[in-house]
Enzyme design. Sequence first.
Site, PDB file in Angstrom:
ATOM      1  N   PRO A   1      22.231 215.857 139.950  1.00  0.00           N
ATOM      2  CA  PRO A   1      22.745 215.114 138.786  1.00  0.00           C
ATOM      3  C   PRO A   1      21.822 213.995 138.326  1.00  0.00           C
ATOM      4  O   PRO A   1      21.718 213.714 137.130  1.00  0.00           O
ATOM      5  CB  PRO A   1      24.083 214.566 139.308  1.00  0.00           C
ATOM      6  CG  PRO A   1      24.526 215.569 140.322  1.00  0.00           C
ATOM      7  CD  PRO A   1      23.268 216.021 140.989  1.00  0.00           C
TER       8      PRO A   1
ATOM      9  N   GLY B   1      16.566 215.752 137.477  1.00  0.00           N
ATOM     10  CA  GLY B   1      16.326 217.015 136.801  1.00  0.00           C
ATOM     11  C   GLY B   1      14.837 217.282 136.741  1.00  0.00           C
ATOM     12  O   GLY B   1      14.232 217.804 137.682  1.00  0.00           O
TER      13      GLY B   1
ATOM     14  N   ARG C   1      17.516 244.392 102.295  1.00  0.00           N
ATOM     15  CA  ARG C   1      18.414 243.423 101.661  1.00  0.00           C
ATOM     16  C   ARG C   1      17.819 243.008 100.326  1.00  0.00           C
ATOM     17  O   ARG C   1      16.675 242.549 100.257  1.00  0.00           O
ATOM     18  CB  ARG C   1      18.574 242.194 102.566  1.00  0.00           C
ATOM     19  CG  ARG C   1      19.359 241.041 101.939  1.00  0.00           C
ATOM     20  CD  ARG C   1      20.835 241.401 101.777  1.00  0.00           C
ATOM     21  NE  ARG C   1      21.623 240.215 101.500  1.00  0.00           N
ATOM     22  CZ  ARG C   1      21.945 239.773 100.277  1.00  0.00           C
ATOM     23  NH1 ARG C   1      21.529 240.442  99.202  1.00  0.00           N
ATOM     24  NH2 ARG C   1      22.670 238.685 100.126  1.00  0.00           N
TER      25      ARG C   1
ATOM     26  N   ILE D   1      16.775 234.353 107.699  1.00  0.00           N
ATOM     27  CA  ILE D   1      16.447 235.519 106.876  1.00  0.00           C
ATOM     28  C   ILE D   1      17.673 236.410 106.695  1.00  0.00           C
ATOM     29  O   ILE D   1      17.912 236.960 105.617  1.00  0.00           O
ATOM     30  CB  ILE D   1      15.275 236.303 107.504  1.00  0.00           C
ATOM     31  CG1 ILE D   1      13.971 235.497 107.350  1.00  0.00           C
ATOM     32  CG2 ILE D   1      15.131 237.684 106.866  1.00  0.00           C
ATOM     33  CD1 ILE D   1      12.800 236.062 108.127  1.00  0.00           C
TER      34      ILE D   1
ATOM     35  N   GLY E   1      20.720 235.330 106.711  1.00  0.00           N
ATOM     36  CA  GLY E   1      21.765 234.602 105.997  1.00  0.00           C
ATOM     37  C   GLY E   1      23.082 234.602 106.736  1.00  0.00           C
ATOM     38  O   GLY E   1      23.132 234.555 107.975  1.00  0.00           O
ATOM     39  N   GLY E   2      24.168 234.709 105.996  1.00  0.00           N
ATOM     40  CA  GLY E   2      25.499 234.618 106.583  1.00  0.00           C
ATOM     41  C   GLY E   2      25.774 235.646 107.647  1.00  0.00           C
ATOM     42  O   GLY E   2      26.419 235.355 108.668  1.00  0.00           O
TER      43      GLY E   2
ATOM     44  N   GLU F   1      13.152 224.746 134.124  1.00  0.00           N
ATOM     45  CA  GLU F   1      11.776 224.879 134.645  1.00  0.00           C
ATOM     46  C   GLU F   1      10.829 223.858 134.004  1.00  0.00           C
ATOM     47  O   GLU F   1       9.647 224.131 133.805  1.00  0.00           O
ATOM     48  CB  GLU F   1      11.228 226.301 134.437  1.00  0.00           C
ATOM     49  CG  GLU F   1      12.109 227.408 134.945  1.00  0.00           C
ATOM     50  CD  GLU F   1      12.339 227.357 136.440  1.00  0.00           C
ATOM     51  OE1 GLU F   1      11.632 226.600 137.124  1.00  0.00           O
ATOM     52  OE2 GLU F   1      13.240 228.050 136.921  1.00  0.00           O
TER      53      GLU F   1
END
Length: 390
Positions: free
Chosen positions: A132, A135, A269, A338, A340-341, A364
Amino acid sequence: MIDFSLSEEQRQVRDTVRAFITREVLPLEETVLRNERAARPGLEPGALRELQQKARRAGFWGLTTPEEYGGIALGPVMNVVLEMELGRTFVPFRFGGSADNILFAATPEQQRTYLLPTIAGERRSCFAITEPGAGSDARNIRTRARRDGGDWVISGEKTFISGGHEADFCIVFAVTDPQRGADGGVTAFLVDREAGWTSSPIPTMGEWGPASLYFDDVRVADTQVLGEVGDGFALAMQWIGQGRYVIPARAVGAAERLLGMALDYATVRESMGYPIAEYQAIQWQIADSQIEIESTKWLTLHAAWRAERGLDARHATSIAKLTGAVMANQVVDRVLQIHGGIGYTKELPIERWYRELRVLRIYEGTDEIQRRTIARNLLKGHVALGAIGE
């Protein structure tokens, strides 16, 4: 002269692995997504063992394991090449027949108890150094091991330990001589779960499943010391050093897979009457991604090349790890943009990649620690600018 080509044998190995991943592993991605979204393991242990045995029958077992232990010891460069292939899928699969590299420092008796069963897939280990309050600063660990007669008694807590909740033994690092600090004052121990340590899983935003480990006066015999008393920090750095060129290798494979998805989508698209691939805004994202992937690829291979030739690879691996972690996150972000939604939904696996790749910038050695290491090496003269092949 610099030769960037693979030998015919190396190409055959790479192509065979690529075919295995395509045929046996990629089809499992839908199952993994379905399981994970139902809060179940993406790949059950039995399914993983079956997959590893299929790979073994194809000749892939113990890729980095010395031949005297039943492996094929391909070396760092080919290990990186194959990790790039494995990185093309998010299925949690690794070839079997391997063990933590520092377990080869074990005594003959320890090898019979820990190393050989791990290579055979009969035992599971974990590497426990992070705490804790320690790190990236591994020198700051506080877990203690004190002598008590012929035994050691370990007390402390470890956190964010990969595989810690599933492991049946751990390689735990503890302070044995506070006066000496990390250099000579930290020792590695092989500790069975039956000795009394416990664990609890840590939920994360991705599918990486770390755990906290608790040692409450866990007693182990002196024969459980891995290596020599006081040499634990050197062993830990040896373990971490290998991960720092494997991580960017996986990042390259993931980024190439994602960029391929973006290329496919951009050509079909349409927006305002044209495929979005014809717009400069999309083309630049594609171009930048390819440039960054190729840069990471060669930096990673260079780090592995140094390791394979017995050269000091620490600076090169820090550069590769930092570059790969940042690159993968930039590429997945562009690929989502690219799309999008639809890229933001769970209909596609991009959001899953997005969450998984974020951790590369943390474990790491964080981005910040890698930058610190690179700058320090230059400022202190540990490496020289302009050096080639040295």
